[in-house]
Design a protein around this motif. Sequence first.
Motif, PDB file in Angstrom:
ATOM      1  N   PHE A  56       0.829  16.277  -6.658  1.00 55.22           N
ATOM      2  CA  PHE A  56       1.984  17.154  -6.461  1.00 55.22           C
ATOM      3  C   PHE A  56       2.608  17.507  -7.807  1.00 55.22           C
ATOM      4  O   PHE A  56       2.970  18.663  -8.050  1.00 55.22           O
ATOM      5  CB  PHE A  56       3.013  16.456  -5.554  1.00 55.22           C
ATOM      6  CG  PHE A  56       4.250  17.264  -5.320  1.00 55.22           C
ATOM      7  CD1 PHE A  56       4.233  18.371  -4.495  1.00 55.22           C
ATOM      8  CD2 PHE A  56       5.446  16.920  -5.931  1.00 55.22           C
ATOM      9  CE1 PHE A  56       5.370  19.118  -4.280  1.00 55.22           C
ATOM     10  CE2 PHE A  56       6.597  17.659  -5.726  1.00 55.22           C
ATOM     11  CZ  PHE A  56       6.555  18.765  -4.890  1.00 55.22           C
ATOM     12  N   ASP A  57       2.711  16.548  -8.696  1.00 50.19           N
ATOM     13  CA  ASP A  57       3.260  16.766 -10.038  1.00 50.19           C
ATOM     14  C   ASP A  57       2.407  17.779 -10.811  1.00 50.19           C
ATOM     15  O   ASP A  57       2.929  18.690 -11.455  1.00 50.19           O
ATOM     16  CB  ASP A  57       3.322  15.437 -10.784  1.00 50.19           C
ATOM     17  CG  ASP A  57       4.247  15.451 -11.987  1.00 50.19           C
ATOM     18  OD1 ASP A  57       4.820  16.505 -12.309  1.00 50.19           O
ATOM     19  OD2 ASP A  57       4.393  14.392 -12.605  1.00 50.19           O
ATOM     20  N   HIS A  58       1.084  17.638 -10.732  1.00 45.67           N
ATOM     21  CA  HIS A  58       0.192  18.581 -11.417  1.00 45.67           C
ATOM     22  C   HIS A  58       0.365  19.997 -10.876  1.00 45.67           C
ATOM     23  O   HIS A  58       0.440  20.956 -11.648  1.00 45.67           O
ATOM     24  CB  HIS A  58      -1.271  18.150 -11.277  1.00 45.67           C
ATOM     25  CG  HIS A  58      -1.658  17.082 -12.236  1.00 45.67           C
ATOM     26  ND1 HIS A  58      -1.965  17.338 -13.546  1.00 45.67           N
ATOM     27  CD2 HIS A  58      -1.780  15.749 -12.075  1.00 45.67           C
ATOM     28  CE1 HIS A  58      -2.267  16.213 -14.152  1.00 45.67           C
ATOM     29  NE2 HIS A  58      -2.155  15.221 -13.281  1.00 45.67           N
ATOM     30  N   VAL A 111      -0.338   8.264  -5.425  1.00 42.36           N
ATOM     31  CA  VAL A 111      -1.558   9.073  -5.431  1.00 42.36           C
ATOM     32  C   VAL A 111      -1.207  10.501  -5.038  1.00 42.36           C
ATOM     33  O   VAL A 111      -1.617  11.463  -5.679  1.00 42.36           O
ATOM     34  CB  VAL A 111      -2.623   8.476  -4.485  1.00 42.36           C
ATOM     35  CG1 VAL A 111      -3.749   9.460  -4.234  1.00 42.36           C
ATOM     36  CG2 VAL A 111      -3.168   7.177  -5.060  1.00 42.36           C
ATOM     37  N   TYR A 112      -0.410  10.664  -3.994  1.00 40.28           N
ATOM     38  CA  TYR A 112       0.022  11.994  -3.567  1.00 40.28           C
ATOM     39  C   TYR A 112       0.901  12.645  -4.636  1.00 40.28           C
ATOM     40  O   TYR A 112       0.703  13.808  -4.985  1.00 40.28           O
ATOM     41  CB  TYR A 112       0.780  11.900  -2.242  1.00 40.28           C
ATOM     42  CG  TYR A 112       1.448  13.202  -1.884  1.00 40.28           C
ATOM     43  CD1 TYR A 112       0.714  14.249  -1.346  1.00 40.28           C
ATOM     44  CD2 TYR A 112       2.807  13.388  -2.102  1.00 40.28           C
ATOM     45  CE1 TYR A 112       1.324  15.452  -1.042  1.00 40.28           C
ATOM     46  CE2 TYR A 112       3.416  14.585  -1.801  1.00 40.28           C
ATOM     47  CZ  TYR A 112       2.677  15.612  -1.261  1.00 40.28           C
ATOM     48  OH  TYR A 112       3.276  16.793  -0.973  1.00 40.28           O
ATOM     49  N   ALA A 169       9.320   5.734  -9.538  1.00 38.96           N
ATOM     50  CA  ALA A 169       8.484   4.909  -8.658  1.00 38.96           C
ATOM     51  C   ALA A 169       7.794   5.820  -7.651  1.00 38.96           C
ATOM     52  O   ALA A 169       7.028   6.687  -8.039  1.00 38.96           O
ATOM     53  CB  ALA A 169       9.302   3.806  -8.007  1.00 38.96           C
ATOM     54  N   ASP A 170       8.062   5.664  -6.365  1.00 41.17           N
ATOM     55  CA  ASP A 170       7.393   6.492  -5.361  1.00 41.17           C
ATOM     56  C   ASP A 170       8.351   7.513  -4.741  1.00 41.17           C
ATOM     57  O   ASP A 170       8.132   7.988  -3.638  1.00 41.17           O
ATOM     58  CB  ASP A 170       6.750   5.623  -4.289  1.00 41.17           C
ATOM     59  CG  ASP A 170       7.743   4.727  -3.576  1.00 41.17           C
ATOM     60  OD1 ASP A 170       8.878   4.624  -4.054  1.00 41.17           O
ATOM     61  OD2 ASP A 170       7.374   4.140  -2.548  1.00 41.17           O
ATOM     62  N   ASP A 171       9.394   7.891  -5.470  1.00 39.66           N
ATOM     63  CA  ASP A 171      10.355   8.901  -5.023  1.00 39.66           C
ATOM     64  C   ASP A 171      10.366  10.067  -6.000  1.00 39.66           C
ATOM     65  O   ASP A 171       9.940   9.934  -7.142  1.00 39.66           O
ATOM     66  CB  ASP A 171      11.776   8.309  -4.959  1.00 39.66           C
ATOM     67  CG  ASP A 171      11.890   7.229  -3.898  1.00 39.66           C
ATOM     68  OD1 ASP A 171      11.280   7.383  -2.830  1.00 39.66           O
ATOM     69  OD2 ASP A 171      12.600   6.246  -4.153  1.00 39.66           O
ATOM     70  N   LEU A 184       0.816  -1.212   0.000  1.00 36.82           N
ATOM     71  CA  LEU A 184       0.000   0.000   0.000  1.00 36.82           C
ATOM     72  C   LEU A 184       0.851   1.264   0.000  1.00 36.82           C
ATOM     73  O   LEU A 184       0.433   2.298  -0.526  1.00 36.82           O
ATOM     74  CB  LEU A 184      -0.928  -0.013   1.220  1.00 36.82           C
ATOM     75  CG  LEU A 184      -2.084   0.952   1.207  1.00 36.82           C
ATOM     76  CD1 LEU A 184      -2.935   0.749  -0.041  1.00 36.82           C
ATOM     77  CD2 LEU A 184      -2.928   0.775   2.444  1.00 36.82           C
ATOM     78  N   SER A 185       2.061   1.203   0.532  1.00 34.87           N
ATOM     79  CA  SER A 185       2.923   2.376   0.632  1.00 34.87           C
ATOM     80  C   SER A 185       3.232   3.020  -0.725  1.00 34.87           C
ATOM     81  O   SER A 185       3.040   4.225  -0.886  1.00 34.87           O
ATOM     82  CB  SER A 185       4.214   1.995   1.364  1.00 34.87           C
ATOM     83  OG  SER A 185       5.051   3.103   1.502  1.00 34.87           O
ATOM     84  N   PRO A 186       3.691   2.271  -1.744  1.00 34.44           N
ATOM     85  CA  PRO A 186       3.947   2.902  -3.040  1.00 34.44           C
ATOM     86  C   PRO A 186       2.677   3.433  -3.707  1.00 34.44           C
ATOM     87  O   PRO A 186       2.708   4.460  -4.363  1.00 34.44           O
ATOM     88  CB  PRO A 186       4.568   1.796  -3.898  1.00 34.44           C
ATOM     89  CG  PRO A 186       4.900   0.695  -2.982  1.00 34.44           C
ATOM     90  CD  PRO A 186       4.110   0.877  -1.738  1.00 34.44           C
ATOM     91  N   LEU A 187       1.559   2.758  -3.504  1.00 37.47           N
ATOM     92  CA  LEU A 187       0.306   3.209  -4.087  1.00 37.47           C
ATOM     93  C   LEU A 187      -0.095   4.558  -3.506  1.00 37.47           C
ATOM     94  O   LEU A 187      -0.408   5.501  -4.232  1.00 37.47           O
ATOM     95  CB  LEU A 187      -0.804   2.178  -3.853  1.00 37.47           C
ATOM     96  CG  LEU A 187      -2.187   2.598  -4.334  1.00 37.47           C
ATOM     97  CD1 LEU A 187      -2.218   2.674  -5.850  1.00 37.47           C
ATOM     98  CD2 LEU A 187      -3.234   1.645  -3.821  1.00 37.47           C
ATOM     99  N   LEU A 188      -0.062   4.693  -2.182  1.00 39.88           N
ATOM    100  CA  LEU A 188      -0.416   5.955  -1.541  1.00 39.88           C
ATOM    101  C   LEU A 188       0.570   7.056  -1.914  1.00 39.88           C
ATOM    102  O   LEU A 188       0.176   8.203  -2.131  1.00 39.88           O
ATOM    103  CB  LEU A 188      -0.480   5.775  -0.024  1.00 39.88           C
ATOM    104  CG  LEU A 188      -1.611   4.899   0.483  1.00 39.88           C
ATOM    105  CD1 LEU A 188      -1.502   4.721   1.990  1.00 39.88           C
ATOM    106  CD2 LEU A 188      -2.962   5.469   0.106  1.00 39.88           C
TER     107      LEU A 188
END
Length: 77
Positions: free
Chosen positions: A45-47, A40-41, A67-69, A33-37
């Motif tokens: 943030f990118d937008h 999503v954030y 990935a999530d970084d 769940l950590s990479p998924l959340l």
Amino acid sequence: MAEGAGGGTPTPGKGKPPTVRRNDRGTPQGGVLSPLLANVYLHWFDHLFQRGDGPGQWAKAKLVRYADDFVVLARDA
């Protein structure tokens, strides 16, 4: 090794061997769940980063995601 695999936190006792206490709050490190959340954030943030009044425009900064970084690249003016 068993402590790291189970996600517990070693808790030292006085005169006793350490015991493992499981954390029952938050998202476990290395969980699915950590990479998924995080993504999503980071999507939002990118937008915000790239929109017309975001730092991607006024600071000419670059957002690099993997990935999530993420890493923000900017130059001092």
